[in-house]
Scaffold this motif. Sequence first.
Motif, PDB file in Angstrom:
ATOM      1  N   LEU A 114      30.601  46.092  30.655  1.00  0.00           N
ATOM      2  CA  LEU A 114      32.125  45.900  31.074  1.00  0.00           C
ATOM      3  C   LEU A 114      33.211  44.972  30.448  1.00  0.00           C
ATOM      4  O   LEU A 114      32.903  43.843  30.111  1.00  0.00           O
ATOM      5  CB  LEU A 114      32.280  45.504  32.847  1.00  0.00           C
ATOM      6  CG  LEU A 114      32.146  46.742  33.783  1.00  0.00           C
ATOM      7  CD1 LEU A 114      31.950  46.083  34.768  1.00  0.00           C
ATOM      8  CD2 LEU A 114      33.375  47.443  33.505  1.00  0.00           C
ATOM      9  N   GLY A 115      34.449  45.407  29.316  1.00  0.00           N
ATOM     10  CA  GLY A 115      34.794  44.715  28.574  1.00  0.00           C
ATOM     11  C   GLY A 115      36.300  44.370  29.509  1.00  0.00           C
ATOM     12  O   GLY A 115      36.462  44.678  30.603  1.00  0.00           O
ATOM     13  N   TRP A 116      37.347  43.697  29.395  1.00  0.00           N
ATOM     14  CA  TRP A 116      38.297  42.899  29.985  1.00  0.00           C
ATOM     15  C   TRP A 116      39.135  44.025  29.561  1.00  0.00           C
ATOM     16  O   TRP A 116      39.553  43.352  30.897  1.00  0.00           O
ATOM     17  CB  TRP A 116      38.282  41.453  29.415  1.00  0.00           C
ATOM     18  CG  TRP A 116      39.162  41.406  27.775  1.00  0.00           C
ATOM     19  CD1 TRP A 116      38.816  41.957  26.475  1.00  0.00           C
ATOM     20  CD2 TRP A 116      40.561  41.869  27.434  1.00  0.00           C
ATOM     21  NE1 TRP A 116      39.863  42.037  25.579  1.00  0.00           N
ATOM     22  CE2 TRP A 116      40.711  42.022  26.203  1.00  0.00           C
ATOM     23  CE3 TRP A 116      41.594  42.217  27.948  1.00  0.00           C
ATOM     24  CZ2 TRP A 116      42.089  41.954  25.507  1.00  0.00           C
ATOM     25  CZ3 TRP A 116      42.990  42.630  27.665  1.00  0.00           C
ATOM     26  CH2 TRP A 116      42.801  42.292  26.419  1.00  0.00           C
ATOM     27  N   ILE A 117      39.444  44.902  29.043  1.00  0.00           N
ATOM     28  CA  ILE A 117      40.615  45.731  29.295  1.00  0.00           C
ATOM     29  C   ILE A 117      40.072  46.934  30.024  1.00  0.00           C
ATOM     30  O   ILE A 117      40.916  46.709  30.997  1.00  0.00           O
ATOM     31  CB  ILE A 117      40.059  46.583  27.865  1.00  0.00           C
ATOM     32  CG1 ILE A 117      41.031  45.682  26.829  1.00  0.00           C
ATOM     33  CG2 ILE A 117      41.580  47.809  28.061  1.00  0.00           C
ATOM     34  CD1 ILE A 117      41.573  46.674  25.073  1.00  0.00           C
ATOM     35  N   THR A 118      39.151  46.882  30.351  1.00  0.00           N
ATOM     36  CA  THR A 118      38.407  48.161  31.379  1.00  0.00           C
ATOM     37  C   THR A 118      38.662  47.361  33.064  1.00  0.00           C
ATOM     38  O   THR A 118      39.349  47.547  33.797  1.00  0.00           O
ATOM     39  CB  THR A 118      37.517  48.095  31.373  1.00  0.00           C
ATOM     40  OG1 THR A 118      37.010  49.037  30.343  1.00  0.00           O
ATOM     41  CG2 THR A 118      36.416  49.221  32.510  1.00  0.00           C
ATOM     42  N   VAL A 119      38.363  45.700  32.900  1.00  0.00           N
ATOM     43  CA  VAL A 119      38.355  45.103  34.183  1.00  0.00           C
ATOM     44  C   VAL A 119      39.845  44.971  34.230  1.00  0.00           C
ATOM     45  O   VAL A 119      39.981  45.169  35.810  1.00  0.00           O
ATOM     46  CB  VAL A 119      37.666  43.662  34.209  1.00  0.00           C
ATOM     47  CG1 VAL A 119      37.831  42.562  35.775  1.00  0.00           C
ATOM     48  CG2 VAL A 119      36.464  44.644  34.183  1.00  0.00           C
ATOM     49  N   LEU A 120      40.721  44.519  33.749  1.00  0.00           N
ATOM     50  CA  LEU A 120      41.631  44.351  33.842  1.00  0.00           C
ATOM     51  C   LEU A 120      42.959  45.611  34.000  1.00  0.00           C
ATOM     52  O   LEU A 120      43.526  45.365  34.899  1.00  0.00           O
ATOM     53  CB  LEU A 120      42.797  43.837  32.737  1.00  0.00           C
ATOM     54  CG  LEU A 120      44.245  42.849  32.660  1.00  0.00           C
ATOM     55  CD1 LEU A 120      44.162  41.891  33.342  1.00  0.00           C
ATOM     56  CD2 LEU A 120      44.694  42.777  31.214  1.00  0.00           C
ATOM     57  N   GLY A 121      42.421  46.460  32.842  1.00  0.00           N
ATOM     58  CA  GLY A 121      43.000  47.437  33.560  1.00  0.00           C
ATOM     59  C   GLY A 121      42.942  48.029  35.167  1.00  0.00           C
ATOM     60  O   GLY A 121      44.148  48.749  35.836  1.00  0.00           O
ATOM     61  N   ILE A 122      41.619  48.552  35.644  1.00  0.00           N
ATOM     62  CA  ILE A 122      41.453  48.394  37.058  1.00  0.00           C
ATOM     63  C   ILE A 122      41.856  47.759  38.008  1.00  0.00           C
ATOM     64  O   ILE A 122      42.643  48.747  38.969  1.00  0.00           O
ATOM     65  CB  ILE A 122      39.807  48.718  37.479  1.00  0.00           C
ATOM     66  CG1 ILE A 122      39.472  49.674  36.539  1.00  0.00           C
ATOM     67  CG2 ILE A 122      39.478  48.934  38.798  1.00  0.00           C
ATOM     68  CD1 ILE A 122      38.442  49.547  36.993  1.00  0.00           C
ATOM     69  N   ILE A 123      41.525  46.010  38.068  1.00  0.00           N
ATOM     70  CA  ILE A 123      42.964  45.561  38.578  1.00  0.00           C
ATOM     71  C   ILE A 123      44.062  45.513  38.756  1.00  0.00           C
ATOM     72  O   ILE A 123      44.596  45.215  39.476  1.00  0.00           O
ATOM     73  CB  ILE A 123      42.237  43.922  38.356  1.00  0.00           C
ATOM     74  CG1 ILE A 123      41.082  43.627  38.825  1.00  0.00           C
ATOM     75  CG2 ILE A 123      43.727  42.561  39.080  1.00  0.00           C
ATOM     76  CD1 ILE A 123      40.426  42.274  37.714  1.00  0.00           C
ATOM     77  N   ALA A 124      44.775  45.986  37.761  1.00  0.00           N
ATOM     78  CA  ALA A 124      46.179  46.447  37.513  1.00  0.00           C
ATOM     79  C   ALA A 124      46.575  47.681  38.848  1.00  0.00           C
ATOM     80  O   ALA A 124      47.017  47.960  39.219  1.00  0.00           O
ATOM     81  CB  ALA A 124      46.269  46.244  36.286  1.00  0.00           C
ATOM     82  N   GLU A 125      46.001  48.298  37.802  1.00  0.00           N
ATOM     83  CA  GLU A 125      46.251  50.166  38.901  1.00  0.00           C
ATOM     84  C   GLU A 125      46.211  49.776  40.223  1.00  0.00           C
ATOM     85  O   GLU A 125      46.752  50.400  40.792  1.00  0.00           O
ATOM     86  CB  GLU A 125      44.991  51.011  38.376  1.00  0.00           C
ATOM     87  CG  GLU A 125      45.036  52.215  36.649  1.00  0.00           C
ATOM     88  CD  GLU A 125      46.247  52.179  36.725  1.00  0.00           C
ATOM     89  OE1 GLU A 125      46.474  52.806  37.823  1.00  0.00           O
ATOM     90  OE2 GLU A 125      46.617  52.197  35.684  1.00  0.00           O
ATOM     91  N   THR A 126      45.025  48.683  40.900  1.00  0.00           N
ATOM     92  CA  THR A 126      44.780  48.713  42.255  1.00  0.00           C
ATOM     93  C   THR A 126      45.731  47.614  42.629  1.00  0.00           C
ATOM     94  O   THR A 126      45.950  47.117  43.994  1.00  0.00           O
ATOM     95  CB  THR A 126      43.479  48.629  42.824  1.00  0.00           C
ATOM     96  OG1 THR A 126      42.989  46.914  41.877  1.00  0.00           O
ATOM     97  CG2 THR A 126      42.688  49.941  42.010  1.00  0.00           C
ATOM     98  N   ASN A 127      46.788  46.855  41.766  1.00  0.00           N
ATOM     99  CA  ASN A 127      47.819  45.880  42.511  1.00  0.00           C
ATOM    100  C   ASN A 127      46.430  44.391  42.917  1.00  0.00           C
ATOM    101  O   ASN A 127      47.206  44.174  44.024  1.00  0.00           O
ATOM    102  CB  ASN A 127      48.899  46.079  43.203  1.00  0.00           C
ATOM    103  CG  ASN A 127      49.326  45.173  43.538  1.00  0.00           C
ATOM    104  OD1 ASN A 127      49.444  44.042  43.045  1.00  0.00           O
ATOM    105  ND2 ASN A 127      50.383  44.787  44.603  1.00  0.00           N
TER     106      ASN A 127
END
Length: 351
Positions: free
Chosen positions: A215-228
Amino acid sequence: MFTQNLGIDVAGKDFRVCLKVRRETGQVKIKGTRKFANTPKGFQALVKWVENKRIADAPMRVTMEATGVYYESLAYFLHEQEWQVFVLLPNRIKGYFKFLNLKSKTDKIEAEGLAELGITQVLPLWEPASPVMYSIKGLNRERHTLIEEKTVISNRLHAEQACKSPNKGTIKRLKAMLRLLAKQVEEVEHEMEQQLDQDTDLKKQVDNICQVKGLGWITVLGIIAETNGFKLVTHKSQLVSYAGYDVVQRQSGSSVNGKTRISKKGNRHIRRALHFPALTVVKYHDEFTQLFNRVYDRTKVKMKGYVAVQRKLLVLIYTLYKNNEAYDPNYYQNQMDEQKSRQGTMPAYTG
């Protein structure tokens, strides 16, 4: 005391509304239904229409579904009007409509159902995403679009180079486009990193989750942002459904018995983000390796095994984020050892 709720079914170009009012006696009446353009002018027209029909001394409540990005502009606008906005995930709305026995599916019927839901149910108020979270979500989607374009150009270049008489000018231009796209991807990732650095708490949570190898930071950050930040999510099954990982089966009596599959009726950006990490985590973590093997042994389809891993990864990210915990690589093994220990100490059955 009166209760009034505006149900809104949002599409790409327009949205259908239904205004319902519940009187003190419990009687529910539809004050009006109408369709508006999903534009700033349409938003203003909606406010004017509602003001002519609403009960002045009762709070204005709005219920809508989280449909991709189409609902966002309207939700932000109505929140600025100081109306009470409730944004619900699709699976909760689907369950309520099933309870109401709404078998037909039209914009008008769904708007009426949403209005009824807002009147009868206690709902959590919607919170707009923070500027940082909203910006990261937009940048992450831009990055995905650039990568898709890069893949298309790369395929065209490969085809041109493999043909009988490749055009040198075409090859030159395609390579130039690839260099430009690669540069733009780097620029977007740099902006995302800058946004992340502005929020130390968010950065710490992302770092904690990235303890999972693969898991990279871009993947994790993107998922967090997609779900607010998972603000609309109250339990795991809700998140699984929102991402489109819920399992559906086509079955009718004894004549039709189709294979199970995931619905894919959810946020495709989340599923796309987890595709490559799922291929990697099975190499480093036993819990994902064993899950993949179990599903593959049962179905003989590798992709189904990887989809199961994606689903488990998503739930893990959600759990770690909500609990503000770092991933413990020994947790799964400790659980297995404890389970074996309990089984070993159980008395033998002598009945």
